[in-house]
Design a protein around this motif. Structure first.
Motif, PDB file in Angstrom:
ATOM      1  N   TYR A 174       0.794  -1.220   0.000  1.00  0.00           N
ATOM      2  CA  TYR A 174       0.000   0.000   0.000  1.00  0.00           C
ATOM      3  C   TYR A 174       0.832   1.278   0.000  1.00  0.00           C
ATOM      4  N   GLN A 179       1.166  -2.327  -4.802  1.00  0.00           N
ATOM      5  CA  GLN A 179      -0.152  -2.351  -5.442  1.00  0.00           C
ATOM      6  C   GLN A 179      -0.038  -2.079  -6.937  1.00  0.00           C
ATOM      7  N   PHE A 196      -7.691  -5.989  -3.846  1.00  0.00           N
ATOM      8  CA  PHE A 196      -7.136  -5.338  -2.659  1.00  0.00           C
ATOM      9  C   PHE A 196      -6.716  -6.424  -1.668  1.00  0.00           C
ATOM     10  N   ALA A 198      -5.893  -7.651   2.483  1.00  0.00           N
ATOM     11  CA  ALA A 198      -6.293  -7.404   3.865  1.00  0.00           C
ATOM     12  C   ALA A 198      -5.969  -8.608   4.736  1.00  0.00           C
ATOM     13  N   ALA A 311     -15.428   3.196  -3.242  1.00  0.00           N
ATOM     14  CA  ALA A 311     -14.609   3.472  -2.059  1.00  0.00           C
ATOM     15  C   ALA A 311     -14.995   2.566  -0.893  1.00  0.00           C
ATOM     16  N   ARG A 314     -13.385  -0.715  -1.496  1.00  0.00           N
ATOM     17  CA  ARG A 314     -11.929  -0.622  -1.345  1.00  0.00           C
ATOM     18  C   ARG A 314     -11.517  -0.528   0.121  1.00  0.00           C
ATOM     19  N   TYR A 315     -12.161   0.366   0.846  1.00  0.00           N
ATOM     20  CA  TYR A 315     -11.736   0.607   2.223  1.00  0.00           C
ATOM     21  C   TYR A 315     -12.454  -0.286   3.227  1.00  0.00           C
TER      22      TYR A 315
END
Length: 317
Positions: A174, A179, A196, A198, A311, A314-315
């Motif tokens: 990140y 990325q 993404f 995590a 978003a 993504r978050y």
């Protein structure tokens, strides 16, 4: 001097005055009162029987009911179907569902993510291709499950020893340019995916064996389950490697297809019953020093979403 002669006057006792008795006066007054009352009643009846005149209309305007307020239109819900690479009992499903819960709460009905366990649509190792082709809208997986497309995928989980643990490797992804390299790899492989990362995982144990492993020589000829770069490593050390998803490990062990295996962590291993069929659990290893989840979405479907929903996906990881 002559005497003045007064004019004659008439008194009540004068016989020449007209005589009116009290009963006559009462009859007269009663008749007059009744006549006046009758006239008033007749006037009232005439007024009541008269049709009321319509109110004059204002020029240029018509009498209309007020318009009802416009009802608020609720936006339609976009539904994303995503599948995990994890068997029904795996704890990783719970982690995937936590992600889904966060997204659905933040999206407030405009986007709903539905989660499916491995095998609901495709097999665990097929999630990446299914998402790229639009068979699935998204996936909860790991790059090591599509390592066969490119060994570079190992940089993004279960990769070579770099001196970094999973947390530090996520920082590289990140904040250190990882990325961008990942996106370049997806484009090179023509995978129509946005992804993404995590949940960093700790170093994984060497695995479960019928007999304790006391040295590298005991790996010669061992039928062993692992995945990714570790598969290449153990093959170089003489093991006979079979790459399997988690849900197929115990059946393969019971059938003698493998003699030992590693999967990920004690909790996941216990969920599918490793301790019931094999007793030697070797902890120390460097074959998979770091790993984390890869959460992917079909690129076209992701980019078709409003920016705020993009978003959230993504978050929300």
């Amino acid at each position: 001097m002559t005497d003045r002669q007064d004019s004659p006057t008439t008194t009540a006792s004068d016989p020449a005055a007209p005589e009116t008795s009290a009963p006559q006066r009462r009859r007269f007054l009663r008749s007059a009162t009744l006549g006046a009352a009758g006239a008033a009643a007749a006037g009232l009846l005439a007024a009541c029987s008269k049709e009321p005149e319509p109110a004059p209309e204002k020029m240029g305007k018509t009498s209309e009911a007020p318009a009802a307020p416009a009802a608020a239109v609720k936006p339609s819900t976009v539904v994303f179907k995503i599948q995990g690479s994890w068997g029904a009992k795996d704890i990783f499903n719970e982690m995937a569902e936590e992600f889904v819960k966060r997204v659905n709460e933040m999206a407030d009905g405009r986007l709903r993510v539905d989660y499916l366990v491995a095998g609901a649509v495709v097999k665990p190792f097929e999630v990446m291709d299914a998402v790229s082709k639009g068979v699935l809208d998204g996936g909860h997986t790991v790059p090591v499950y599509w390592y066969g497309k490119s060994k570079v995928a190992s940089l993004f989980g279960s990769g070579p020893i770099t001196g970094c643990d999973a947390n530090q490797t996520l920082a590289w992804i990140y904040r250190g340019g990882g990325q961008k390299l990942y996106e370049e790899l997806l484009a090179k492989l023509q995978l129509d995916v946005v992804g993404f990362f995590a949940m960093p995982m700790p170093t994984q144990p060497l695995g479960w064996f019928k007999s304790p492993i006391k040295g590298a020589g005991e790996l010669q000829g061992l039928k062993y389950r692992t995945v990714g770069l570790a598969a290449d490593l153990f093959q170089e050390m003489g093991a006979k490697v079979t790459q399997l998803p988690g849900g197929e490990i115990i059946p393969a062990l019971e059938k003698g297809v493998i003699d030992g295996f590693e999967y990920n962590n004690p909790t996941s291993d216990m969920r599918f019953g490793a301790q019931d069929v094999i007793k030697n659990y070797m902890l120390g290893s460097f074959h998979q020093a770091m790993e984390f989840f890869e959460i992917i979405f079909n690129k076209k479907k992701y980019q078709a979403l409003p920016k705020d929903l993009q978003a959230i996906l993504r978050y929300g990881v």
